[in-house]
Scaffold this active site. Structure first.
Site: not given
Length: 238
Positions: A40, A69, A73
């Site tokens: 990760k 994360k 828009i």
């Protein structure tokens, strides 16, 4: 897209490269060797050159979970996801808001990128949610967002293993449930609040486990990883 749930523990353990520099990340990967195949990369390393490092891991036949994360828009989400899909990474996170997830799923269509919706951070509890203006408790909000991720066609979700069993019953069987906040028995929780051991997380229905500090911060990183893998293999597939 959906992701195949791995039977082999090494494909289900994701080591968090929560370190400040590429040099330190390279050292972690070198020390872990063939024991670990999935890593990760989050903000800390991304802002130190982590995107290029992610590409180098992919070139070395490692899998990469890009923990960004995302939330923006629709058009911005879509354009960003399109570029991430070209990198060859395996997983990408975005916050589990319906419009953002739908835009991301459409942008990733035809690629091998598994999109994960972040439900509620494992560092948050009910008091934190109330302070942030949410009326639902953690489990209710997690399940609501998990169902929304399911409906949007996401490949999986990120949630505490504490909620994994309830989530597994609420979503498609092929959806990944990726769980941070994994702590071997006897280890410190740190800033995590909703935690579980590797064995208990798999029993609860988690498909992949994210482990950072218990491995990266261990005196012998490879030994720590192998101990967790041994525990995972003792459980088998949940």
């Amino acid at each position: 897209m959906t992701t195949e749930l791995h039977d082999d523990a090494s494909g289900r353990l994701i080591v968090g490269l929560d370190v400040p520099t590429i040099a330190e990340a390279e050292k972690v990967v070198e020390e872990l060797g063939n024991a670990v195949s999935f890593y990760k990369i989050g903000y800390q390393l991304v802002f130190a050159g982590g995107l290029d490092f992610a590409k180098s891991l992919v070139a070395a036949r490692k899998k990469v979970f890009l923990d960004m994360k995302l939330l923006d828009i629709d058009n911005t989400i879509a354009k960003g996801v399109e570029n991430v899909a070209k990198m060859g990474v395996s997983m990408l996170t975005l916050h589990a808001y319906p419009k953002a997830m739908r835009a991301a799923v459409e942008a990733a269509r035809g690629s091998d990128l598994c999109l994960l919706g972040v439900t509620v951070l494992t560092s948050m509890d009910n008091a934190d949610l109330r302070e942030a203006g949410y009326f639902d408790n953690a489990e209710t909000l997690v399940l609501k967002r998990a169902r929304q991720a399911h409906e949007a066609g996401m490949g999986g979700i990120v949630a505490s293993a504490v909620e994994a069993q309830a989530i597994r019953q609420a979503v498609r069987p092929d959806m990944a449930i990726v769980t941070p906040g994994i702590r071997p028995a006897g280890s410190e929780k740190g800033d995590q609040k909703r935690v579980m051991t590797p064995a208990d997380a798999l029993r609860a229905g988690a498909s992949h486990l994210i482990v950072a500090r218990p491995i990266v911060g261990a005196p012998d990183r490879k030994a720590a990883a192998l101990a967790i893998l041994k525990e995972m293999r003792s459980i088998g597939r949940s």
